[in-house]
Design a protein around this motif. Structure first.
Motif, PDB file in Angstrom:
ATOM      1  N   VAL A  79       0.834  -1.210   0.000  1.00 56.11           N
ATOM      2  CA  VAL A  79       0.000   0.000   0.000  1.00 56.11           C
ATOM      3  C   VAL A  79       0.865   1.257   0.000  1.00 56.11           C
ATOM      4  CG1 VAL A  79      -1.650   1.334   1.364  1.00 56.11           C
ATOM      5  CG2 VAL A  79      -1.985  -1.113   1.050  1.00 56.11           C
ATOM      6  N   LEU A  83       0.599   3.911  -3.066  1.00 53.69           N
ATOM      7  CA  LEU A  83       0.197   5.296  -2.830  1.00 53.69           C
ATOM      8  C   LEU A  83       1.314   6.281  -3.186  1.00 53.69           C
ATOM      9  CD1 LEU A  83      -1.836   5.019   0.493  1.00 53.69           C
ATOM     10  CD2 LEU A  83      -2.688   5.555  -1.777  1.00 53.69           C
ATOM     11  N   THR A  87       0.358   8.916  -6.040  1.00 54.76           N
ATOM     12  CA  THR A  87       0.288  10.304  -5.571  1.00 54.76           C
ATOM     13  C   THR A  87       1.323  11.193  -6.250  1.00 54.76           C
ATOM     14  OG1 THR A  87      -0.492   9.524  -3.415  1.00 54.76           O
ATOM     15  CG2 THR A  87       0.323  11.776  -3.523  1.00 54.76           C
ATOM     16  N   GLU A  94      -5.327   7.548  -8.698  1.00 57.35           N
ATOM     17  CA  GLU A  94      -5.556   7.275  -7.274  1.00 57.35           C
ATOM     18  C   GLU A  94      -6.982   6.803  -6.999  1.00 57.35           C
ATOM     19  OE1 GLU A  94      -5.249   9.456  -2.890  1.00 57.35           O
ATOM     20  OE2 GLU A  94      -4.686  10.531  -4.721  1.00 57.35           O
ATOM     21  N   GLN A  98      -8.141   3.366  -5.159  1.00 60.90           N
ATOM     22  CA  GLN A  98      -9.056   3.365  -4.013  1.00 60.90           C
ATOM     23  C   GLN A  98     -10.214   2.395  -4.234  1.00 60.90           C
ATOM     24  OE1 GLN A  98     -10.822   7.147  -3.172  1.00 60.90           O
ATOM     25  NE2 GLN A  98     -11.676   6.496  -1.212  1.00 60.90           N
ATOM     26  N   CYS A 101      -8.973  -1.145  -3.795  1.00 66.18           N
ATOM     27  CA  CYS A 101      -8.695  -1.470  -2.390  1.00 66.18           C
ATOM     28  C   CYS A 101      -9.967  -1.592  -1.554  1.00 66.18           C
ATOM     29  CB  CYS A 101      -7.789  -0.399  -1.778  1.00 66.18           C
ATOM     30  SG  CYS A 101      -6.105  -0.405  -2.427  1.00 66.18           S
ATOM     31  N   TYR A 147      -5.230   0.359   3.737  1.00 66.89           N
ATOM     32  CA  TYR A 147      -5.214   1.426   2.728  1.00 66.89           C
ATOM     33  C   TYR A 147      -5.839   2.710   3.272  1.00 66.89           C
ATOM     34  CZ  TYR A 147      -6.696   4.200  -1.267  1.00 66.89           C
ATOM     35  OH  TYR A 147      -6.921   5.237  -2.124  1.00 66.89           O
ATOM     36  N   GLN A 148      -7.008   2.584   3.873  1.00 70.03           N
ATOM     37  CA  GLN A 148      -7.718   3.778   4.336  1.00 70.03           C
ATOM     38  C   GLN A 148      -6.929   4.503   5.420  1.00 70.03           C
ATOM     39  OE1 GLN A 148     -10.583   4.441   2.607  1.00 70.03           O
ATOM     40  NE2 GLN A 148     -10.449   6.477   3.520  1.00 70.03           N
ATOM     41  N   ARG A 151      -3.765   6.127   3.777  1.00 66.53           N
ATOM     42  CA  ARG A 151      -4.191   7.228   2.897  1.00 66.53           C
ATOM     43  C   ARG A 151      -4.586   8.458   3.719  1.00 66.53           C
ATOM     44  NH1 ARG A 151      -9.374   8.480   0.893  1.00 66.53           N
ATOM     45  NH2 ARG A 151      -9.367   9.675  -1.053  1.00 66.53           N
ATOM     46  N   ASN A 152      -5.347   8.258   4.785  1.00 63.36           N
ATOM     47  CA  ASN A 152      -5.726   9.381   5.638  1.00 63.36           C
ATOM     48  C   ASN A 152      -4.507  10.019   6.291  1.00 63.36           C
ATOM     49  OD1 ASN A 152      -8.402   8.891   5.012  1.00 63.36           O
ATOM     50  ND2 ASN A 152      -8.805   7.713   6.858  1.00 63.36           N
ATOM     51  N   MET A 154      -1.445  10.095   5.067  1.00 66.13           N
ATOM     52  CA  MET A 154      -0.700  10.855   4.055  1.00 66.13           C
ATOM     53  C   MET A 154      -1.366  12.192   3.762  1.00 66.13           C
ATOM     54  SD  MET A 154       0.506   7.982   1.290  1.00 66.13           S
ATOM     55  CE  MET A 154       1.823   6.812   1.678  1.00 66.13           C
ATOM     56  N   ARG A 155      -2.676  12.209   3.725  1.00 62.71           N
ATOM     57  CA  ARG A 155      -3.377  13.466   3.474  1.00 62.71           C
ATOM     58  C   ARG A 155      -3.226  14.431   4.644  1.00 62.71           C
ATOM     59  NH1 ARG A 155      -8.945  12.776   0.040  1.00 62.71           N
ATOM     60  NH2 ARG A 155      -7.991  11.800  -1.791  1.00 62.71           N
TER      61      ARG A 155
END
Length: 266
Positions: A79, A83, A87, A94, A98, A101, A147-148, A151-152, A154-155
């Motif tokens: 993952v 990402l 990204t 992306e 998502q 995943c 993944y979730q 991803r959160n 990284m944001r």
């Protein structure tokens, strides 16, 4: 403010008590030989003594822990790399990553295990190995949660900006990602991993269908014990919960120690 805080604490205590009732009852039930009336009879820790002297049970504990570590580490690496690539190099892809995943959310364990068996059982490669199939199935099951969470994370840290800042100082993209971004999202990775641990520890369908009784984990051992002795099965359940708590406590301790080291370095 004091009344609100006292009310919040009271609500939290009530919720904790409600959630801990099944565990407390299981502990009490496992410490007696039988419970046929209102009160239990025959206080004994024999169930725990027999379990910790049983090599089959100890082997099942080791398998359960190993089955958690390998798929979680493998999924985290996949993952992170996916990402990173989407990204930085292909941001338009992306949303498709998502969607892929998130698909495992809709796949039932029975359907997944039967599909894997029908596809790989006749294969002469390493993919036909039952343990390899099981590890792959666990990677699929925990993929949405890993993944979730990543991803959160990284944001939240604005990964693109961090990498651009590191490049201005002479670092490459991949170096900046693993040396700057990943340490800053370690909390998200840990939370995702703990969710995955709970999912794998609670699995019965996948390991029963893919590995059978050749590599029983704690859930298989619990199911087999329930057929012969309910009080001993309660002891197995208590140990499963204890192992889960220990894993969680160790991970959170390492996380807090790392946070303290960072503060001291600053």
């Amino acid at each position: 403010m004091k009344k609100k805080s006292a009310g919040s604490i009271a609500v939290m205590l009530l919720v904790m008590i409600y959630l801990l009732i099944p565990l407390v009852i299981s502990i009490i039930y496992s410490l007696f030989k039988k419970w046929t009336g209102i009160l239990p009879e025959g206080f004994s820790i024999g169930n725990y003594a027999s379990l910790f002297s049983d090599p089959n049970f100890l082997a099942s504990v080791g398998r359960s822990v190993g089955m958690c570590i390998v798929p979680i580490l493998l999924t985290i690496v996949i993952v992170l790399l996916a990402l990173f690539v989407t990204t930085i190099y292909f941001p338009k892809l992306e949303k498709y990553v998502q969607i892929i995943c998130m698909i495992p959310y809709t796949i039932q364990g029975v359907i997944l295990s039967v599909s894997i068996l029908s596809l790989y059982v006749g294969n002469k490669s390493v993919l036909s190995n039952r343990m390899v199939m099981l590890m792959g199935a666990y990677c699929i099951v925990i993929l949405p949660y890993i993944y979730q969470g990543i991803r959160n994370g990284m944001r939240a840290v604005n990964m693109v900006t961090l990498i651009e800042a590191a490049e201005m100082l002479g670092a490459s993209k991949i170096y900046a990602f693993f040396r700057v971004v990943v340490p800053n999202i370690i909390s998200a990775i840990i939370v995702s991993s703990l969710l995955a641990v709970g999912i794998i520890f609670g699995d019965y369908v996948l390991i029963r269908n893919l590995a059978g009784t050749s590599a029983p984990n704690m859930q298989i051992f619990l199911y087999q014990t329930m057929k012969s002795d309910s009080t001993k099965a309660s002891a197995v359940f208590v140990i499963i919960m204890f192992v889960t708590f220990v894993i969680t406590a160790v991970v959170l301790f390492l996380k807090s120690r790392e946070g303290k080291n960072r503060v001291q370095k600053k």
